[in-house]
Motif scaffolding. Structure first.
Motif, PDB file in Angstrom:
ATOM      1  N   PRO A   1      24.397   5.882 125.326  1.00  0.00           N
ATOM      2  CA  PRO A   1      24.089   5.877 126.755  1.00  0.00           C
ATOM      3  C   PRO A   1      23.201   4.702 127.172  1.00  0.00           C
ATOM      4  CG  PRO A   1      23.191   7.834 125.670  1.00  0.00           C
ATOM      5  CD  PRO A   1      23.948   7.099 124.651  1.00  0.00           C
ATOM      6  N   ASN A   2      23.366   4.287 128.411  1.00  0.00           N
ATOM      7  CA  ASN A   2      22.645   3.118 128.932  1.00  0.00           C
ATOM      8  C   ASN A   2      21.131   3.300 128.920  1.00  0.00           C
ATOM      9  OD1 ASN A   2      21.521   1.836 131.790  1.00  0.00           O
ATOM     10  ND2 ASN A   2      22.774   0.437 130.577  1.00  0.00           N
ATOM     11  N   ARG A   3      20.674   4.562 129.083  1.00  0.00           N
ATOM     12  CA  ARG A   3      19.215   4.771 129.167  1.00  0.00           C
ATOM     13  C   ARG A   3      18.507   4.467 127.854  1.00  0.00           C
ATOM     14  NH1 ARG A   3      19.245  10.217 127.153  1.00  0.00           N
ATOM     15  NH2 ARG A   3      21.350  10.960 127.537  1.00  0.00           N
ATOM     16  N   LEU A   4      19.265   4.429 126.737  1.00  0.00           N
ATOM     17  CA  LEU A   4      18.647   4.114 125.445  1.00  0.00           C
ATOM     18  C   LEU A   4      18.522   2.610 125.216  1.00  0.00           C
ATOM     19  CD1 LEU A   4      20.371   6.643 123.015  1.00  0.00           C
ATOM     20  CD2 LEU A   4      18.074   6.750 123.949  1.00  0.00           C
ATOM     21  N   LYS A   5      19.174   1.814 126.102  1.00  0.00           N
ATOM     22  CA  LYS A   5      19.255   0.378 125.862  1.00  0.00           C
ATOM     23  C   LYS A   5      17.882  -0.288 125.873  1.00  0.00           C
ATOM     24  CE  LYS A   5      20.911  -3.516 128.115  1.00  0.00           C
ATOM     25  NZ  LYS A   5      21.663  -4.061 129.245  1.00  0.00           N
ATOM     26  N   MET A   6      17.113  -0.004 126.921  1.00  0.00           N
ATOM     27  CA  MET A   6      15.796  -0.619 127.081  1.00  0.00           C
ATOM     28  C   MET A   6      14.883  -0.265 125.909  1.00  0.00           C
ATOM     29  SD  MET A   6      14.377  -2.580 129.241  1.00  0.00           S
ATOM     30  CE  MET A   6      12.913  -3.037 130.108  1.00  0.00           C
ATOM     31  N   LEU A   7      14.790   1.034 125.625  1.00  0.00           N
ATOM     32  CA  LEU A   7      13.909   1.529 124.560  1.00  0.00           C
ATOM     33  C   LEU A   7      14.279   0.915 123.206  1.00  0.00           C
ATOM     34  CD1 LEU A   7      11.723   3.726 123.785  1.00  0.00           C
ATOM     35  CD2 LEU A   7      13.661   5.190 123.222  1.00  0.00           C
ATOM     36  N   SER A   8      15.585   0.964 122.877  1.00  0.00           N
ATOM     37  CA  SER A   8      16.015   0.452 121.577  1.00  0.00           C
ATOM     38  C   SER A   8      15.851  -1.060 121.503  1.00  0.00           C
ATOM     39  CB  SER A   8      17.466   0.845 121.308  1.00  0.00           C
ATOM     40  OG  SER A   8      18.304   0.312 122.302  1.00  0.00           O
ATOM     41  N   GLY A   9      16.031  -1.740 122.650  1.00  0.00           N
ATOM     42  CA  GLY A   9      15.851  -3.191 122.687  1.00  0.00           C
ATOM     43  C   GLY A   9      14.429  -3.593 122.346  1.00  0.00           C
ATOM     44  N   VAL A  10      13.475  -2.911 122.989  1.00  0.00           N
ATOM     45  CA  VAL A  10      12.055  -3.198 122.736  1.00  0.00           C
ATOM     46  C   VAL A  10      11.704  -2.905 121.281  1.00  0.00           C
ATOM     47  CG1 VAL A  10       9.699  -2.490 123.310  1.00  0.00           C
ATOM     48  CG2 VAL A  10      11.378  -2.783 125.134  1.00  0.00           C
ATOM     49  N   LEU A  11      12.165  -1.737 120.818  1.00  0.00           N
ATOM     50  CA  LEU A  11      11.901  -1.311 119.438  1.00  0.00           C
ATOM     51  C   LEU A  11      12.492  -2.315 118.441  1.00  0.00           C
ATOM     52  CD1 LEU A  11      10.449   1.175 118.403  1.00  0.00           C
ATOM     53  CD2 LEU A  11      12.659   2.266 118.058  1.00  0.00           C
ATOM     54  N   PHE A  12      13.715  -2.779 118.743  1.00  0.00           N
ATOM     55  CA  PHE A  12      14.392  -3.719 117.845  1.00  0.00           C
ATOM     56  C   PHE A  12      13.622  -5.033 117.746  1.00  0.00           C
ATOM     57  CE2 PHE A  12      17.469  -7.219 117.277  1.00  0.00           C
ATOM     58  CZ  PHE A  12      17.869  -6.929 115.991  1.00  0.00           C
ATOM     59  N   VAL A  13      13.232  -5.585 118.892  1.00  0.00           N
ATOM     60  CA  VAL A  13      12.528  -6.869 118.901  1.00  0.00           C
ATOM     61  C   VAL A  13      11.205  -6.764 118.141  1.00  0.00           C
ATOM     62  CG1 VAL A  13      11.382  -8.590 120.350  1.00  0.00           C
ATOM     63  CG2 VAL A  13      13.624  -7.699 121.013  1.00  0.00           C
ATOM     64  N   ILE A  14      10.433  -5.700 118.452  1.00  0.00           N
ATOM     65  CA  ILE A  14       9.135  -5.533 117.796  1.00  0.00           C
ATOM     66  C   ILE A  14       9.303  -5.369 116.286  1.00  0.00           C
ATOM     67  CG2 ILE A  14       7.099  -4.034 117.569  1.00  0.00           C
ATOM     68  CD1 ILE A  14       7.420  -3.387 120.562  1.00  0.00           C
TER      69      ILE A  14
END
Lengths: 66, 159
Positions: free
Chosen positions: B8-21
């Motif tokens: 789902p699209n709502r996980l995109k932001m959270l997972s993106g931040v988590l991935f970069v960090i």
């Protein structure tokens, strides 16, 4: 493949955004379609044809090299 | 055309931040060789452990510093979710762009791997194998994000 989406859109007095919302794609996709950068799926072609009350053949046309 | 395999699209932001960090931390720890400073030594289940010192273990328990395992798990999970999350305007053209990016990422990744396989020898090759764990995912994410950036900013010529 050539298409007359831009002409049909003008006839029906729709903006790219209006058309995009009516057939459930993004505005950018309509833009790419009109520019000939993207060939739509059969479903999308049929949706466009239905909206403009035309047949698919009247909107899309094969080009040399297709 | 409904795609069913995307997150789902709502996980995109959270997972993106988590991935970069997590990716930055992983890279930093690796570059500065600092895994030993964040030791979480614990007993883990191992299918196989050919212990450098001592007897090899099959289907048993062994001791290990799991800080790198935890970090890699976070990088891979958040990376997969971020890479395959739905876009806000998810339509068939986005699906096409995704497919192109995935194909090119696979080709580029194996090109780089082959190059490294032929030209890199010795212990440095272990680094190559380590990077190969997530390189395809990383190349795909960068390529797809770039293409989506171009897509969102594609010229609008209205009447």
């Amino acid at each position: 493949m050539k298409n007359s989406i831009k002409v049909q859109r003008a006839i029906h007095n729709l903006t790219q955004q209006d058309l995009a919302e009516k057939i459930g794609v993004s505005r950018q996709t309509i833009n790419a379609l009109e520019a000939g950068k993207y060939v739509p799926s059969t479903v999308l072609s049929l949706k466009l044809a239905k909206l403009f009350s035309k047949t698919v053949n009247e909107i899309f046309e094969l080009e040399d090299g297709d | 055309m409904k795609t069913t395999y995307l997150f789902p699209n709502r996980l995109k932001m959270l997972s993106g931040v988590l991935f970069v960090i997590s990716f930055v931390v992983l890279t930093a720890l690796f570059v500065f060789d600092a895994y030993d400073q964040f030791k979480i030594k614990t007993t883990v289940f191992a299918l196989f452990d050919d212990a450098v010192i001592g007897d090899p273990v099959y289907f048993g328990f062994t001791k290990n510093n799991i800080s790198d395992e935890l970090l890699m798990a976070i990088v891979l999970c958040s990376g997969i979710v971020f890479a395959f999350a739905k876009e806000k305007p998810e339509d068939e053209m986005v699906a096409t762009i995704r497919l192109h990016s995935l194909a090119w990422a696979t080709i580029a990744n194996y090109g780089i791997l082959l190059f490294c396989y032929i030209f890199i020898y010795g212990l440095t090759f272990l680094t190559v194998l380590m990077v190969a764990m997530f390189s395809q995912l990383l190349i795909f994410i960068v390529l797809f994000r770039y293409k989506m950036y171009r897509f969102y900013n594609s010229q609008q010529y209205e009447e």
